[in-house]
Design a protein around this motif. Structure first.
Motif, PDB file in Angstrom:
ATOM      1  N   TYR A 170       0.831  -1.194   0.000  1.00 48.62           N
ATOM      2  CA  TYR A 170       0.000   0.000   0.000  1.00 48.62           C
ATOM      3  C   TYR A 170       0.875   1.256   0.000  1.00 48.62           C
ATOM      4  CZ  TYR A 170      -3.532  -3.327   1.663  1.00 48.62           C
ATOM      5  OH  TYR A 170      -4.369  -4.403   1.799  1.00 48.62           O
ATOM      6  N   SER A 171       0.428   2.258  -0.688  1.00 47.28           N
ATOM      7  CA  SER A 171       1.121   3.540  -0.646  1.00 47.28           C
ATOM      8  C   SER A 171       0.795   4.225   0.673  1.00 47.28           C
ATOM      9  CB  SER A 171       0.669   4.426  -1.808  1.00 47.28           C
ATOM     10  OG  SER A 171      -0.688   4.813  -1.633  1.00 47.28           O
ATOM     11  N   ASP A 172       1.575   5.219   1.018  1.00 46.95           N
ATOM     12  CA  ASP A 172       1.342   5.958   2.249  1.00 46.95           C
ATOM     13  C   ASP A 172      -0.061   6.571   2.241  1.00 46.95           C
ATOM     14  OD1 ASP A 172       2.675   6.762   4.746  1.00 46.95           O
ATOM     15  OD2 ASP A 172       2.349   8.800   4.015  1.00 46.95           O
ATOM     16  N   ALA A 173      -0.468   7.090   1.090  1.00 51.05           N
ATOM     17  CA  ALA A 173      -1.800   7.704   0.981  1.00 51.05           C
ATOM     18  C   ALA A 173      -2.900   6.672   1.203  1.00 51.05           C
ATOM     19  CB  ALA A 173      -1.952   8.363  -0.393  1.00 51.05           C
ATOM     20  N   ASP A 202      -9.758  11.606  15.047  1.00 52.19           N
ATOM     21  CA  ASP A 202      -9.578  12.903  14.385  1.00 52.19           C
ATOM     22  C   ASP A 202      -8.164  13.093  13.845  1.00 52.19           C
ATOM     23  OD1 ASP A 202      -8.397  13.008  16.863  1.00 52.19           O
ATOM     24  OD2 ASP A 202      -9.017  15.068  17.299  1.00 52.19           O
ATOM     25  N   PHE A 203      -7.417  11.994  13.698  1.00 53.79           N
ATOM     26  CA  PHE A 203      -6.053  12.093  13.188  1.00 53.79           C
ATOM     27  C   PHE A 203      -6.074  12.333  11.674  1.00 53.79           C
ATOM     28  CE2 PHE A 203      -7.237   7.604  13.191  1.00 53.79           C
ATOM     29  CZ  PHE A 203      -6.889   7.186  11.916  1.00 53.79           C
ATOM     30  N   THR A 204      -4.987  12.848  11.171  1.00 54.19           N
ATOM     31  CA  THR A 204      -4.873  13.087   9.728  1.00 54.19           C
ATOM     32  C   THR A 204      -3.752  12.274   9.097  1.00 54.19           C
ATOM     33  OG1 THR A 204      -3.428  14.984  10.119  1.00 54.19           O
ATOM     34  CG2 THR A 204      -5.798  15.440   9.915  1.00 54.19           C
ATOM     35  N   LYS A 205      -2.846  11.726   9.934  1.00 52.26           N
ATOM     36  CA  LYS A 205      -1.708  10.989   9.383  1.00 52.26           C
ATOM     37  C   LYS A 205      -1.296   9.849  10.301  1.00 52.26           C
ATOM     38  CE  LYS A 205       3.008  11.583   7.606  1.00 52.26           C
ATOM     39  NZ  LYS A 205       2.690  10.872   6.348  1.00 52.26           N
ATOM     40  N   VAL A 206      -1.020   8.693   9.703  1.00 51.32           N
ATOM     41  CA  VAL A 206      -0.443   7.558  10.425  1.00 51.32           C
ATOM     42  C   VAL A 206       1.060   7.616  10.228  1.00 51.32           C
ATOM     43  CG1 VAL A 206      -0.266   5.050  10.552  1.00 51.32           C
ATOM     44  CG2 VAL A 206      -2.494   6.110  10.159  1.00 51.32           C
ATOM     45  N   THR A 207       1.788   7.732  11.317  1.00 57.72           N
ATOM     46  CA  THR A 207       3.243   7.855  11.213  1.00 57.72           C
ATOM     47  C   THR A 207       3.958   6.503  11.360  1.00 57.72           C
ATOM     48  OG1 THR A 207       3.415   8.341  13.587  1.00 57.72           O
ATOM     49  CG2 THR A 207       3.191  10.221  12.067  1.00 57.72           C
ATOM     50  N   ASP A 208       3.324   5.561  12.086  1.00 59.05           N
ATOM     51  CA  ASP A 208       3.954   4.250  12.244  1.00 59.05           C
ATOM     52  C   ASP A 208       2.915   3.233  12.714  1.00 59.05           C
ATOM     53  OD1 ASP A 208       5.927   2.365  12.147  1.00 59.05           O
ATOM     54  OD2 ASP A 208       7.043   3.091  13.890  1.00 59.05           O
ATOM     55  N   ILE A 209       3.183   1.987  12.430  1.00 59.19           N
ATOM     56  CA  ILE A 209       2.353   0.881  12.919  1.00 59.19           C
ATOM     57  C   ILE A 209       3.304  -0.155  13.505  1.00 59.19           C
ATOM     58  CG2 ILE A 209       0.675  -0.902  12.340  1.00 59.19           C
ATOM     59  CD1 ILE A 209      -0.202   0.791   9.959  1.00 59.19           C
ATOM     60  N   VAL A 210       3.113  -0.478  14.784  1.00 58.21           N
ATOM     61  CA  VAL A 210       4.044  -1.343  15.498  1.00 58.21           C
ATOM     62  C   VAL A 210       3.317  -2.578  16.024  1.00 58.21           C
ATOM     63  CG1 VAL A 210       5.643  -1.514  17.434  1.00 58.21           C
ATOM     64  CG2 VAL A 210       5.407   0.661  16.193  1.00 58.21           C
ATOM     65  N   SER A 235       6.479  -3.923   6.976  1.00 59.70           N
ATOM     66  CA  SER A 235       7.766  -3.272   6.718  1.00 59.70           C
ATOM     67  C   SER A 235       7.519  -2.051   5.834  1.00 59.70           C
ATOM     68  CB  SER A 235       8.749  -4.242   6.052  1.00 59.70           C
ATOM     69  OG  SER A 235       8.237  -4.707   4.816  1.00 59.70           O
ATOM     70  N   ARG A 236       8.539  -1.202   5.725  1.00 58.91           N
ATOM     71  CA  ARG A 236       8.427   0.002   4.904  1.00 58.91           C
ATOM     72  C   ARG A 236       9.465  -0.037   3.790  1.00 58.91           C
ATOM     73  NH1 ARG A 236       5.896   4.376   7.565  1.00 58.91           N
ATOM     74  NH2 ARG A 236       6.035   5.401   5.529  1.00 58.91           N
ATOM     75  N   ASP A 237       9.045   0.457   2.636  1.00 58.41           N
ATOM     76  CA  ASP A 237       9.943   0.604   1.493  1.00 58.41           C
ATOM     77  C   ASP A 237       9.679   1.981   0.909  1.00 58.41           C
ATOM     78  OD1 ASP A 237      11.608   0.397  -0.674  1.00 58.41           O
ATOM     79  OD2 ASP A 237      10.363  -1.053  -1.754  1.00 58.41           O
ATOM     80  N   GLY A 238      10.404   2.967   1.429  1.00 58.19           N
ATOM     81  CA  GLY A 238      10.144   4.342   1.018  1.00 58.19           C
ATOM     82  C   GLY A 238       8.768   4.774   1.486  1.00 58.19           C
ATOM     83  N   ASP A 239       7.914   5.194   0.558  1.00 57.89           N
ATOM     84  CA  ASP A 239       6.552   5.611   0.893  1.00 57.89           C
ATOM     85  C   ASP A 239       5.555   4.456   0.859  1.00 57.89           C
ATOM     86  OD1 ASP A 239       7.298   8.240   1.283  1.00 57.89           O
ATOM     87  OD2 ASP A 239       6.943   8.802  -0.814  1.00 57.89           O
ATOM     88  N   ASN A 240       6.048   3.250   0.661  1.00 61.40           N
ATOM     89  CA  ASN A 240       5.160   2.086   0.597  1.00 61.40           C
ATOM     90  C   ASN A 240       5.192   1.280   1.892  1.00 61.40           C
ATOM     91  OD1 ASN A 240       4.274   2.471  -2.119  1.00 61.40           O
ATOM     92  ND2 ASN A 240       6.217   1.629  -2.848  1.00 61.40           N
ATOM     93  N   TRP A 241       4.036   0.735   2.239  1.00 55.37           N
ATOM     94  CA  TRP A 241       3.899  -0.170   3.370  1.00 55.37           C
ATOM     95  C   TRP A 241       3.720  -1.568   2.797  1.00 55.37           C
ATOM     96  CZ3 TRP A 241       2.962   1.866   8.562  1.00 55.37           C
ATOM     97  CH2 TRP A 241       2.915   3.268   8.604  1.00 55.37           C
ATOM     98  N   ILE A 242       4.531  -2.519   3.255  1.00 55.79           N
ATOM     99  CA  ILE A 242       4.465  -3.888   2.742  1.00 55.79           C
ATOM    100  C   ILE A 242       4.013  -4.823   3.860  1.00 55.79           C
ATOM    101  CG2 ILE A 242       5.747  -5.773   1.689  1.00 55.79           C
ATOM    102  CD1 ILE A 242       7.676  -3.635   0.594  1.00 55.79           C
ATOM    103  N   LEU A 243       2.922  -5.528   3.611  1.00 51.44           N
ATOM    104  CA  LEU A 243       2.397  -6.507   4.562  1.00 51.44           C
ATOM    105  C   LEU A 243       2.666  -7.903   4.013  1.00 51.44           C
ATOM    106  CD1 LEU A 243       0.951  -3.850   5.351  1.00 51.44           C
ATOM    107  CD2 LEU A 243      -1.071  -5.219   5.892  1.00 51.44           C
ATOM    108  N   SER A 244       3.465  -8.682   4.735  1.00 53.67           N
ATOM    109  CA  SER A 244       3.790 -10.050   4.339  1.00 53.67           C
ATOM    110  C   SER A 244       3.088 -11.004   5.293  1.00 53.67           C
ATOM    111  CB  SER A 244       5.303 -10.277   4.379  1.00 53.67           C
ATOM    112  OG  SER A 244       5.968  -9.361   3.530  1.00 53.67           O
ATOM    113  N   GLY A 245       2.205 -11.838   4.755  1.00 49.90           N
ATOM    114  CA  GLY A 245       1.393 -12.664   5.636  1.00 49.90           C
ATOM    115  C   GLY A 245       1.291 -14.117   5.241  1.00 49.90           C
ATOM    116  N   LYS A 246       0.606 -14.871   6.114  1.00 43.67           N
ATOM    117  CA  LYS A 246       0.343 -16.291   5.893  1.00 43.67           C
ATOM    118  C   LYS A 246      -1.090 -16.594   6.306  1.00 43.67           C
ATOM    119  CE  LYS A 246       3.738 -17.869   8.517  1.00 43.67           C
ATOM    120  NZ  LYS A 246       4.693 -18.853   9.118  1.00 43.67           N
ATOM    121  N   GLY A 247      -1.727 -17.493   5.562  1.00 42.00           N
ATOM    122  CA  GLY A 247      -3.031 -18.000   5.967  1.00 42.00           C
ATOM    123  C   GLY A 247      -4.216 -17.205   5.464  1.00 42.00           C
ATOM    124  N   PHE A 248      -5.376 -17.865   5.528  1.00 43.10           N
ATOM    125  CA  PHE A 248      -6.644 -17.257   5.127  1.00 43.10           C
ATOM    126  C   PHE A 248      -7.685 -17.673   6.160  1.00 43.10           C
ATOM    127  CE2 PHE A 248     -10.649 -17.044   2.773  1.00 43.10           C
ATOM    128  CZ  PHE A 248     -10.537 -15.821   2.135  1.00 43.10           C
TER     129      PHE A 248
END
Length: 454
Positions: free
Chosen positions: A324-327, A346-354, A402-415
């Motif tokens: 996903y892009s940052d936007a 009422d937030f306008t920006k997500v800065t991190d997800i931990v 993980s982050r790759d520049g302005d992209n957020w990468i979600l690596s997962g397993k299972g359904f």
């Protein structure tokens, strides 16, 4: 004689409506665990050696509700025999009745075929209106029985062509909408669940069909009366188990029902809650994924072959990735804040997800979302809803970020939720030669399989 007067219509007019309008209020299911998620189409394996059976073929069980008897379908040549004797016991008195399935609830209209004629059913005030080509009638509520094969009833004309329900239907009105409840013999109900919950498999995976039959029957018995305020026992979708009558049943899926007739799983003498899901990703999960107390027979355990590969790796969701892009992340977080019960909105920006901590399998237990107005936490399976996009949540809560520049990468397993039986694992285990009872006892620790006879 027209359909309004024909005795073959077999309508029984009820004195009063089946449901009280004030009782028919759908509960909020967002926080309740779902028993299953439909196996993804990419992974489904269609039958290769099972003959095509007409949609309205008659049932294999002599005790089927409302449909003529037929000869039993023979088991496939490689059918395996259970590895140990199954104890038989009488069905509890409160379960010795048909199951009531909420097939169509809150519907605007339904279509029915009677005597070869297509009939439209709508609400006319507090009455049901049955409109044929030339005639119509209005009644408060009705029971609709079969005409010798099965009942063709659907919410649209296209689906009507293949609809095939055993038993009979109670149809009534609540709050101006239609509720159609299928009252059906338990074994016929299971026939209509198997093809939609684990797929129409070939005979090399027959034991998987049997395992699914026992799991589905167990879930159904455990949930008798669970939707009593709505006038039925179970929904016909993923709120409980997917059920669409006999339109996709085959002789092979029917044989799985017949060979396990009456069998269900118990623990300490009580029916278990037989949760199952599509793909575990190599490790099953405990009830904590729903913030619930653990159940002894639902444990987190590896689901791996001797070479260390997941039994479910045939699934296209054994591993997956989302980028996903940052936007896009900002947009999803804002839109889904309510669904994940964020304390700040009422937030306008997500800065991190931990990811703060994980469950035994590695699925997320607590995830912190840090924004420009503070942070909030999301617990366990609800983490999937933060990334809900176009109505679709993440495949599972078994992922890392993980982050790759302005992209957020979600690596997962299972359904799916990961609790209980892994359907894709079951399919592979069956093909490898494992018996259905062996398979079930792997996924449900310490259970006993018993045959409940009526």
């Amino acid at each position: 004689m027209n359909w309004l007067l024909s005795s073959s219509l077999a309508f029984s007019i009820l004195a009063t409506a089946t449901f009280a309008a004030e009782d028919f209020v759908l509960p909020d299911f967002d926080d309740l665990p779902k028993p299953s998620q439909k196996v993804e189409p990419k992974a489904a394996i269609e039958s290769n050696d099972d003959e095509v059976v007409p949609a309205n073929f008659t049932p294999i069980e002599a005790g089927s509700t409302g449909i003529a008897k037929s000869a039993a379908v023979k088991s496939p040549a490689n059918s395996a025999i259970a590895s140990q004797a199954i104890e038989s016991k009488p069905i509890p008195a409160e379960l010795n009745r048909p199951i009531r399935v909420g097939v169509y609830t809150d519907a605007k209209e339904l279509y029915l075929i009677r005597g070869g004629e297509e009939i439209r059913i709508t609400a006319a005030g507090k009455k049901l209106k049955f409109q044929g080509k030339e005639n119509s009638m209005e009644v408060e509520a009705k029971e609709i029985y079969d005409e010798g094969t099965c009942i063709a009833i659907a919410p649209d004309k296209k689906s009507l062509k293949t609809a095939c329900y055993p038993g009979y239907f109670d149809i009534a009105i609540s709050k101006g909408k239609l509720n159609a409840i299928n009252v059906v013999d338990m074994e016929d109900y299971i026939r209509g669940v198997i093809p939609y919950e684990i797929g129409k498999l070939d005979s090399s995976r027959f034991e998987a069909l049997k395992a699914q039959a026992v799991a589905a029957r167990t879930y159904a018995y455990k949930h008798f009366g669970s939707r009593e305020s709505l006038g039925f026992d179970v929904f016909a979708d993923t709120k409980d188990q997917v059920y669409k009558g006999l339109q996709s049943a085959t002789s092979l899926t029917d044989s799985a029902v017949k060979e396990t007739a009456g069998e269900a799983m118990t623990y300490d003498g009580a029916f278990i809650t037989a949760y199952y899901h599509s793909t575990c990703g190599g490790e099953t999960e405990v009830m904590a994924t729903w913030n619930k107390e653990d159940i002894p027979y639902l444990r987190s355990k590896p689901d791996l072959r001797e070479d260390g590969t997941p039994w479910c790796n045939e699934s296209s969701y054994s591993t997956w990735e989302r980028k996903y892009s940052d936007a896009e992340v900002q947009k999803m977080a804002k839109e889904n804040a309510g669904e994940v019960k964020a304390k700040i909105k009422d937030f306008t920006k997500v800065t991190d997800i931990v990811i703060k901590d994980t469950l035994p399998s590695g699925r997320i237990l607590t995830m912190e979302v840090i924004t420009d107005k503070g942070s909030f936490e999301i617990i366990s399976d609800k983490t999937r809803w933060l990334f809900k996009n176009k109505g679709t949540i993440l495949p599972s809560s078994f992922f890392r970020i993980s982050r790759d520049g302005d992209n957020w990468i979600l690596s997962g397993k299972g359904f799916g939720h990961g609790v209980g039986m892994c359907q894709m694992g079951v399919r592979a285990r069956a093909q490898a030669g494992q018996k259905y009872d062996e398979i079930l006892k792997h996924y449900y620790t310490g259970i006993t399989i018993q045959r409940f006879e009526k």
